[in-house]
Design a protein around this motif. Structure first.
Motif, PDB file in Angstrom:
ATOM      1  N   GLN A   7     -22.795  -3.592  -5.475  1.00  0.00           N
ATOM      2  CA  GLN A   7     -22.308  -2.298  -5.007  1.00  0.00           C
ATOM      3  C   GLN A   7     -21.970  -2.351  -3.513  1.00  0.00           C
ATOM      4  OE1 GLN A   7     -25.168   0.881  -5.172  1.00  0.00           O
ATOM      5  NE2 GLN A   7     -23.575   2.410  -5.517  1.00  0.00           N
ATOM      6  N   MET A   8     -22.824  -2.979  -2.717  1.00  0.00           N
ATOM      7  CA  MET A   8     -22.567  -3.086  -1.272  1.00  0.00           C
ATOM      8  C   MET A   8     -21.346  -3.954  -0.999  1.00  0.00           C
ATOM      9  SD  MET A   8     -26.439  -3.325   0.240  1.00  0.00           S
ATOM     10  CE  MET A   8     -25.855  -3.758   1.860  1.00  0.00           C
ATOM     11  N   HIS A   9     -21.141  -4.996  -1.809  1.00  0.00           N
ATOM     12  CA  HIS A   9     -20.004  -5.900  -1.642  1.00  0.00           C
ATOM     13  C   HIS A   9     -18.681  -5.150  -1.831  1.00  0.00           C
ATOM     14  CE1 HIS A   9     -17.670  -9.588  -1.886  1.00  0.00           C
ATOM     15  NE2 HIS A   9     -17.149  -9.143  -3.011  1.00  0.00           N
ATOM     16  N   ALA A  10     -18.693  -4.146  -2.694  1.00  0.00           N
ATOM     17  CA  ALA A  10     -17.466  -3.406  -3.012  1.00  0.00           C
ATOM     18  C   ALA A  10     -17.397  -2.067  -2.292  1.00  0.00           C
ATOM     19  CB  ALA A  10     -17.383  -3.198  -4.516  1.00  0.00           C
ATOM     20  N   SER A  11     -18.162  -1.890  -1.228  1.00  0.00           N
ATOM     21  CA  SER A  11     -18.163  -0.637  -0.471  1.00  0.00           C
ATOM     22  C   SER A  11     -17.443  -0.829   0.858  1.00  0.00           C
ATOM     23  CB  SER A  11     -19.598  -0.178  -0.210  1.00  0.00           C
ATOM     24  OG  SER A  11     -20.256   0.078  -1.422  1.00  0.00           O
ATOM     25  N   PHE A  12     -16.815   0.236   1.326  1.00  0.00           N
ATOM     26  CA  PHE A  12     -16.088   0.185   2.582  1.00  0.00           C
ATOM     27  C   PHE A  12     -16.555   1.343   3.456  1.00  0.00           C
ATOM     28  CE2 PHE A  12     -13.241  -1.301  -0.818  1.00  0.00           C
ATOM     29  CZ  PHE A  12     -13.087  -2.622  -0.411  1.00  0.00           C
ATOM     30  N   PRO A  13     -16.716   1.118   4.770  1.00  0.00           N
ATOM     31  CA  PRO A  13     -17.134   2.211   5.662  1.00  0.00           C
ATOM     32  C   PRO A  13     -16.064   3.306   5.693  1.00  0.00           C
ATOM     33  CG  PRO A  13     -16.831   0.144   6.903  1.00  0.00           C
ATOM     34  CD  PRO A  13     -16.513  -0.134   5.469  1.00  0.00           C
ATOM     35  N   GLU A  14     -16.468   4.526   5.430  1.00  0.00           N
ATOM     36  CA  GLU A  14     -15.533   5.639   5.297  1.00  0.00           C
ATOM     37  C   GLU A  14     -14.691   5.846   6.558  1.00  0.00           C
ATOM     38  OE1 GLU A  14     -15.504  10.340   4.009  1.00  0.00           O
ATOM     39  OE2 GLU A  14     -17.378   9.236   4.018  1.00  0.00           O
ATOM     40  N   HIS A  15     -15.300   5.753   7.736  1.00  0.00           N
ATOM     41  CA  HIS A  15     -14.567   6.027   8.975  1.00  0.00           C
ATOM     42  C   HIS A  15     -13.554   4.935   9.332  1.00  0.00           C
ATOM     43  CE1 HIS A  15     -18.115   3.701  10.214  1.00  0.00           C
ATOM     44  NE2 HIS A  15     -17.382   3.280  11.211  1.00  0.00           N
ATOM     45  N   ASP A  16     -13.650   3.743   8.699  1.00  0.00           N
ATOM     46  CA  ASP A  16     -12.718   2.643   8.963  1.00  0.00           C
ATOM     47  C   ASP A  16     -11.670   2.483   7.856  1.00  0.00           C
ATOM     48  OD1 ASP A  16     -14.163   1.962  11.245  1.00  0.00           O
ATOM     49  OD2 ASP A  16     -15.334   0.424  10.222  1.00  0.00           O
ATOM     50  N   THR A  17     -11.746   3.311   6.804  1.00  0.00           N
ATOM     51  CA  THR A  17     -10.979   3.058   5.582  1.00  0.00           C
ATOM     52  C   THR A  17     -10.016   4.191   5.251  1.00  0.00           C
ATOM     53  OG1 THR A  17     -12.889   1.842   4.726  1.00  0.00           O
ATOM     54  CG2 THR A  17     -11.223   2.488   3.133  1.00  0.00           C
ATOM     55  N   THR A  18      -8.790   3.803   4.869  1.00  0.00           N
ATOM     56  CA  THR A  18      -7.836   4.766   4.308  1.00  0.00           C
ATOM     57  C   THR A  18      -7.515   4.311   2.886  1.00  0.00           C
ATOM     58  OG1 THR A  18      -5.930   3.572   5.206  1.00  0.00           O
ATOM     59  CG2 THR A  18      -6.802   5.379   6.528  1.00  0.00           C
ATOM     60  N   ILE A  19      -7.270   5.285   2.010  1.00  0.00           N
ATOM     61  CA  ILE A  19      -6.962   4.995   0.605  1.00  0.00           C
ATOM     62  C   ILE A  19      -5.643   5.679   0.276  1.00  0.00           C
ATOM     63  CG2 ILE A  19      -7.734   5.201  -1.787  1.00  0.00           C
ATOM     64  CD1 ILE A  19     -10.604   5.578  -0.615  1.00  0.00           C
ATOM     65  N   LYS A  20      -4.750   4.921  -0.341  1.00  0.00           N
ATOM     66  CA  LYS A  20      -3.435   5.462  -0.688  1.00  0.00           C
ATOM     67  C   LYS A  20      -3.082   5.053  -2.109  1.00  0.00           C
ATOM     68  CE  LYS A  20       1.333   5.539   0.900  1.00  0.00           C
ATOM     69  NZ  LYS A  20       2.279   5.083   1.903  1.00  0.00           N
ATOM     70  N   ALA A  21      -2.577   5.999  -2.907  1.00  0.00           N
ATOM     71  CA  ALA A  21      -2.088   5.695  -4.255  1.00  0.00           C
ATOM     72  C   ALA A  21      -0.632   5.240  -4.148  1.00  0.00           C
ATOM     73  CB  ALA A  21      -2.197   6.927  -5.144  1.00  0.00           C
ATOM     74  N   LEU A  22      -0.308   4.133  -4.824  1.00  0.00           N
ATOM     75  CA  LEU A  22       1.049   3.598  -4.803  1.00  0.00           C
ATOM     76  C   LEU A  22       1.236   2.636  -5.962  1.00  0.00           C
ATOM     77  CD1 LEU A  22       0.326   0.614  -3.576  1.00  0.00           C
ATOM     78  CD2 LEU A  22       0.584   1.767  -1.414  1.00  0.00           C
ATOM     79  N   THR A  23       2.448   2.155  -6.147  1.00  0.00           N
ATOM     80  CA  THR A  23       2.711   1.099  -7.119  1.00  0.00           C
ATOM     81  C   THR A  23       2.822  -0.202  -6.346  1.00  0.00           C
ATOM     82  OG1 THR A  23       3.837   2.593  -8.621  1.00  0.00           O
ATOM     83  CG2 THR A  23       4.312   0.251  -8.878  1.00  0.00           C
ATOM     84  N   HIS A  24       2.064  -1.206  -6.785  1.00  0.00           N
ATOM     85  CA  HIS A  24       2.043  -2.490  -6.082  1.00  0.00           C
ATOM     86  C   HIS A  24       2.538  -3.583  -7.021  1.00  0.00           C
ATOM     87  CE1 HIS A  24       0.960  -5.229  -2.935  1.00  0.00           C
ATOM     88  NE2 HIS A  24       0.262  -5.961  -3.787  1.00  0.00           N
ATOM     89  N   THR A  25       3.368  -4.474  -6.501  1.00  0.00           N
ATOM     90  CA  THR A  25       3.959  -5.535  -7.312  1.00  0.00           C
ATOM     91  C   THR A  25       3.417  -6.895  -6.893  1.00  0.00           C
ATOM     92  OG1 THR A  25       5.971  -4.234  -7.597  1.00  0.00           O
ATOM     93  CG2 THR A  25       6.138  -6.594  -8.028  1.00  0.00           C
ATOM     94  N   THR A  26       3.017  -7.684  -7.897  1.00  0.00           N
ATOM     95  CA  THR A  26       2.583  -9.069  -7.709  1.00  0.00           C
ATOM     96  C   THR A  26       3.367  -9.919  -8.708  1.00  0.00           C
ATOM     97  OG1 THR A  26       0.858  -9.164  -9.410  1.00  0.00           O
ATOM     98  CG2 THR A  26       0.231  -8.176  -7.280  1.00  0.00           C
TER      99      THR A  26
END
Length: 105
Positions: A7-26
């Motif tokens: 759980q800690m490995h997959a956590s990000f500090p809220e004040h340093d993080t932005t989250i955006k919904a988009l379509t991503h291509t690989t």
């Protein structure tokens, strides 16, 4: 303790993080995704970490990019989805690849 570590490995500090919904291509395709962008200073250097998580694929991100002072230091990209490659049996030669005619190359 194992779950807490994951759980800690997959956590990000809220004040340093932005989250955006988009379509991503690989190379594996285009995916409706969430991009997590983490910006922080470590030892006087500016780190930017970007993670693209496909909404339809649980698990690791379909792409991860880490830059330090604008220079890429690591990148991981999903190449294929749904293809399992079986490792060769120890002591046996792997099968020869064939073209569309069925002949060995």
């Amino acid at each position: 303790a194992l779950w807490k570590g994951l759980q800690m490995h997959a956590s990000f500090p809220e004040h340093d993080t932005t989250i955006k919904a988009l379509t991503h291509t690989t190379p594996a395709g285009s995916f409706p995704s969430w991009r997590y962008e983490v910006r922080r200073r470590v030892g006087g250097k500016r780190h930017v970490l970007r993670f693209w998580f496909a909404k339809s694929l649980p698990g690791p991100p379909v792409e991860f990019d880490h830059r330090v002072d604008g220079r890429r230091v690591f990148r991981m990209v999903l190449l294929v989805v749904g293809r399992v490659v079986k490792p060769p049996t120890p002591g046996r030669r792997p099968p020869r690849r064939t073209g569309s005619t069925g002949r060995a190359r």
